[in-house]
Scaffold this motif. Structure first.
Motif, PDB file in Angstrom:
ATOM      1  N   LEU A   1       0.830  -1.206   0.000  1.00 10.80           N
ATOM      2  CA  LEU A   1       0.000   0.000   0.000  1.00 10.80           C
ATOM      3  C   LEU A   1       0.862   1.253   0.000  1.00 10.80           C
ATOM      4  CD1 LEU A   1      -2.683  -1.081   2.629  1.00 10.80           C
ATOM      5  CD2 LEU A   1      -3.117  -0.670   0.219  1.00 10.80           C
ATOM      6  N   VAL A   2       1.905   1.240   0.830  1.00 13.34           N
ATOM      7  CA  VAL A   2       2.776   2.417   0.915  1.00 13.34           C
ATOM      8  C   VAL A   2       3.484   2.638  -0.411  1.00 13.34           C
ATOM      9  CG1 VAL A   2       4.839   3.359   2.019  1.00 13.34           C
ATOM     10  CG2 VAL A   2       3.095   2.244   3.403  1.00 13.34           C
ATOM     11  N   THR A   3       4.018   1.562  -0.984  1.00 13.47           N
ATOM     12  CA  THR A   3       4.711   1.686  -2.272  1.00 13.47           C
ATOM     13  C   THR A   3       3.784   2.279  -3.324  1.00 13.47           C
ATOM     14  OG1 THR A   3       5.916  -0.303  -1.738  1.00 13.47           O
ATOM     15  CG2 THR A   3       6.012   0.422  -4.008  1.00 13.47           C
ATOM     16  N   THR A   4       2.586   1.695  -3.430  1.00 12.51           N
ATOM     17  CA  THR A   4       1.648   2.175  -4.437  1.00 12.51           C
ATOM     18  C   THR A   4       1.322   3.638  -4.205  1.00 12.51           C
ATOM     19  OG1 THR A   4       0.710  -0.020  -4.550  1.00 12.51           O
ATOM     20  CG2 THR A   4      -0.594   1.745  -5.487  1.00 12.51           C
ATOM     21  N   PHE A   5       1.072   3.992  -2.963  1.00 13.88           N
ATOM     22  CA  PHE A   5       0.674   5.369  -2.689  1.00 13.88           C
ATOM     23  C   PHE A   5       1.768   6.366  -3.063  1.00 13.88           C
ATOM     24  CE2 PHE A   5       0.469   9.048   0.151  1.00 13.88           C
ATOM     25  CZ  PHE A   5      -0.712   9.594  -0.319  1.00 13.88           C
ATOM     26  N   ILE A   6       2.999   6.099  -2.648  1.00 14.65           N
ATOM     27  CA  ILE A   6       4.019   7.122  -2.906  1.00 14.65           C
ATOM     28  C   ILE A   6       4.387   7.207  -4.385  1.00 14.65           C
ATOM     29  CG2 ILE A   6       4.991   7.312  -0.589  1.00 14.65           C
ATOM     30  CD1 ILE A   6       7.117   5.400  -1.347  1.00 14.65           C
ATOM     31  N   PHE A   7       4.416   6.062  -5.071  1.00 20.25           N
ATOM     32  CA  PHE A   7       4.714   6.128  -6.502  1.00 20.25           C
ATOM     33  C   PHE A   7       3.574   6.807  -7.254  1.00 20.25           C
ATOM     34  CE2 PHE A   7       8.146   3.314  -5.584  1.00 20.25           C
ATOM     35  CZ  PHE A   7       9.081   3.647  -6.540  1.00 20.25           C
ATOM     36  N   SER A   8       2.359   6.438  -6.873  1.00 23.65           N
ATOM     37  CA  SER A   8       1.196   7.056  -7.472  1.00 23.65           C
ATOM     38  C   SER A   8       1.232   8.570  -7.244  1.00 23.65           C
ATOM     39  CB  SER A   8      -0.033   6.430  -6.823  1.00 23.65           C
ATOM     40  OG  SER A   8      -1.181   6.821  -7.442  1.00 23.65           O
ATOM     41  N   LEU A   9       1.596   8.945  -6.050  1.00 24.53           N
ATOM     42  CA  LEU A   9       1.662  10.370  -5.686  1.00 24.53           C
ATOM     43  C   LEU A   9       2.621  11.137  -6.597  1.00 24.53           C
ATOM     44  CD1 LEU A   9       0.694  12.295  -3.267  1.00 24.53           C
ATOM     45  CD2 LEU A   9       2.986  11.931  -2.380  1.00 24.53           C
ATOM     46  N   VAL A  10       3.845  10.634  -6.746  1.00 22.37           N
ATOM     47  CA  VAL A  10       4.798  11.400  -7.557  1.00 22.37           C
ATOM     48  C   VAL A  10       4.412  11.349  -9.033  1.00 22.37           C
ATOM     49  CG1 VAL A  10       6.731  11.185  -5.975  1.00 22.37           C
ATOM     50  CG2 VAL A  10       6.487   9.534  -7.789  1.00 22.37           C
ATOM     51  N   TRP A  11       3.834  10.253  -9.482  1.00 27.03           N
ATOM     52  CA  TRP A  11       3.451  10.196 -10.899  1.00 27.03           C
ATOM     53  C   TRP A  11       2.261  11.103 -11.180  1.00 27.03           C
ATOM     54  CZ3 TRP A  11       4.612   4.263 -11.190  1.00 27.03           C
ATOM     55  CH2 TRP A  11       5.969   4.094 -11.509  1.00 27.03           C
ATOM     56  N   TYR A  12       1.348  11.193 -10.247  1.00 31.20           N
ATOM     57  CA  TYR A  12       0.243  12.134 -10.439  1.00 31.20           C
ATOM     58  C   TYR A  12       0.732  13.569 -10.355  1.00 31.20           C
ATOM     59  CZ  TYR A  12      -3.898   9.327 -11.048  1.00 31.20           C
ATOM     60  OH  TYR A  12      -4.841   8.522 -11.599  1.00 31.20           O
TER      61      TYR A  12
END
Lengths: 283, 300
Positions: B206-217
């Motif tokens: 969950l943490v990985t997805t959230f932070i990568f998603s965050l920077v890509w967005y």
């Protein structure tokens, strides 16, 4: 028996219930825009009060893209050349860095942190500002003998090398995720294989070609495809300008852009296909 | 996960030296644009035109930042950026987890087909669907509203969603099925099992997805630039329009030479744009760098 079957069906249904958002989203936000743009590229549409009128024009827009349009062929070739030349450089560079980082060294975490930094900050506008203001040009390559040497060669031979020098920093900045992928792959190679090879008298050079490279091959394929897709979707590609510029052309709204985007799609798929054929496992 | 990682030991000091020289050299090349950006952004006009000054400014100034701050309208665009990256990242994290849960845990028919289709969507360049996505959202009257970014995320079609679905799929595969079977015997429904067993066990993913998603967005400008760009300006989009906006705010006929747009001001704006990401990265560095190894995205 029938009760077990029923339970199985029920499980499958529940599974589909959880998965269904993806199916809906896929149909609405991916498949529909994807195929609709293919459809549009063959039709001339007019938006009237009563609705949308479309007339079939066949390959007219596709022909125009290469024969009539003045900027698209240039933008298209630039973007495609960029992908074809940068991808191998990025993948090879990422592999080298991952192998360097896979040694027992001090400050390993620090270096890894440093090499991954661009992944976090890279975006279209940031890269174009850095390039336009000379921040991405680490050395003036003209000063170096090796650069001078390549400029004396015929264009066709020297082009890839000069390209590499000119885009050095950008190549590094696009390789962060790939380095981590390779590191994860290298970690999976069991130490006993290396030890056995060493006992048999193999040196590092042989170990790299005979053990590391074959075992890391699936990761090379994944990284190559990732790199191609990453570069192809990047916001700075000049092909994007062509696509967005023609969106609201009065005589052919949307259609011509759709045709351009499909030309681009086919080209990118062809590159991925070639990469796949070269790198897939040959049994 | 697996206990000890294997790292090669190097004994010969000369090899070691070569290794460190290489690592530091590459590190310098990575940092060069950042260093250049920081030093140039605090240079005054005199320093910029002086060819003998390359790194250390003689008359350091913060006026570039003042101008860049005004032109980027930071107080507004920063909030927009946070809103348009945190919210879709959260949505995407949960939707991709649920989708992967349905795909991995229930032996659904055509499972392989769906998995291949999910991965196939990753290959489509954003440009191919750009035009028709714009048409779709304008038909739905969503152009210029945040929903145009949130809805695809909710239905598993956000930025690089396929990667995150694969990540959760692999992660769930590593979790033993005995947990959910035991809970099922105790009478827990699938949603409850997902919420109380799968999610708490999947915090690394969950943490990985959230932070990568965050920077890509945060960094996305191609699609959002077209569909949201003119009504909700994020920092990167404000940076994209910087030259144009600057010319509007400080027309060159009225501006003094100090106000004329130069690379110092532009790089100050660039640095302002990436600063929030740099700070996030420094705080969450471990999660960023080790996450990909820990979550087993690479498959077991």
């Amino acid at each position: 028996m029938s009760k077990r079957l029923k339970a199985k069906t029920k499980r499958a249904l529940v599974g589909y219930l959880f998965f269904s958002p993806w199916i809906i989203g896929f149909l609405l936000f991916t498949a529909y825009p994807f195929f609709y743009s293919l459809y549009l590229s063959f039709f001339k549409v007019r938006f009237t009060v009563s609705g949308v009128e479309s007339t079939f024009v066949g390959f007219e827009f596709y022909k125009y893209a290469f024969r009539g349009d003045l900027t698209f062929p240039i933008n298209f070739t630039n973007t495609i050349t960029n992908i074809i030349l940068s991808t191998p450089l990025i993948v090879i560079f990422a592999l080298i860095v991952a192998i360097l980082l896979n040694n027992k060294i001090k400050f390993r975490a620090f270096f890894r942190l440093l090499y991954f930094l661009p992944v976090v900050i890279i975006s279209g506008p940031v890269v174009s500002e850095l390039v336009e203001n000379n921040a991405a040009r680490i050395v003036d390559p003209g000063k170096y003998f090796i650069y001078q040497f390549f400029t004396t060669l015929p264009d066709r031979i020297s082009f890839p090398f000069l390209y590499m020098f000119d885009n050095l920093v950008l190549i590094l900045w696009f390789s962060g995720v790939q380095i981590l992928f390779f590191l994860a792959g290298l970690q999976k190679i069991s130490s006993s294989i290396y030890e056995a090879a060493k006992i048999d008298g193999a040196n590092s050079w042989i170990i790299f070609w005979k053990i590391t490279l074959p075992l890391i091959r699936p990761f090379i394929l994944i990284n190559t495809i990732y790199t191609i897709v990453d570069l192809a979707s990047f916001a700075n590609n000049s092909v994007n300008t062509s696509i967005t510029q023609h969106m609201f052309d009065i005589d052919r709204p949307y259609s011509y852009s759709a045709a351009l985007s499909w030309i681009y799609f086919v080209a990118v798929m062809a590159i991925i296909g070639v990469a796949f054929l070269i790198l897939r496992k040959k049994d | 996960m697996r206990g000890s990682f294997y790292y090669k030991y190097i004994k010969s000091p000369s090899t070691k030296l070569v290794l460190y020289v290489l690592l530091i050299g590459i590190g310098y090349a990575y940092l060069y644009p950042l260093l250049y950006m920081i030093t140039t952004s605090i240079m005054s006009v005199e320093d910029l035109v002086n060819p003998t000054i390359r790194w250390i400014p003689v008359h350091p100034t913060l006026s570039n930042y003042k101008l860049a701050w005004q032109v980027l309208e930071v107080s507004k665009s920063l909030l927009n950026s946070i809103y348009l990256s945190v919210v879709p990242a959260l949505i995407q994290t949960f939707s991709t987890a649920i989708i992967a849960y349905g795909l991995q845990r229930f032996d659904i028919p055509l499972k392989r087909f769906w998995l291949v289709l999910v991965l196939a969507t990753f290959l489509i360049p954003a440009q191919t669907t750009l035009v028709t996505k714009y048409m779709l959202f304008s038909k739905l009257k969503l152009v210029g509203t945040p929903l145009a970014s949130f809805l695809p995320a909710l239905f598993g079609q956000g930025i690089k969603s396929a990667i995150f679905i694969l990540l959760f799929y692999n992660f769930f595969q590593m979790l033993p099925k005995t947990f959910d079977e035991a809970a099922e015997l105790d009478g827990a429904g699938p949603l409850r099992i997902f919420w109380t067993i799968m999610l708490p066990l999947s915090i690394p993913a969950l943490v990985t997805t959230f932070i990568f998603s965050l920077v890509w967005y945060w960094n996305e400008t191609l699609v959002s630039g077209l569909i949201l760009g003119n009504s909700i300006k994020t920092l990167p989009i404000a940076l994209r329009d910087f030259i144009w906006r600057y010319a509007q705010m400080f027309p060159s006929t009225t501006g003094s030479s100090a106000n004329r747009l130069n690379e110092g001001i532009r790089l100050a704006a660039t640095f302002i744009t990436i600063l929030p990401l740099l700070i996030t990265y420094l705080f969450l560095q471990r999660q960023f760098v080790e996450s990909l190894e820990r979550t087993g995205i690479t498959g077991e």
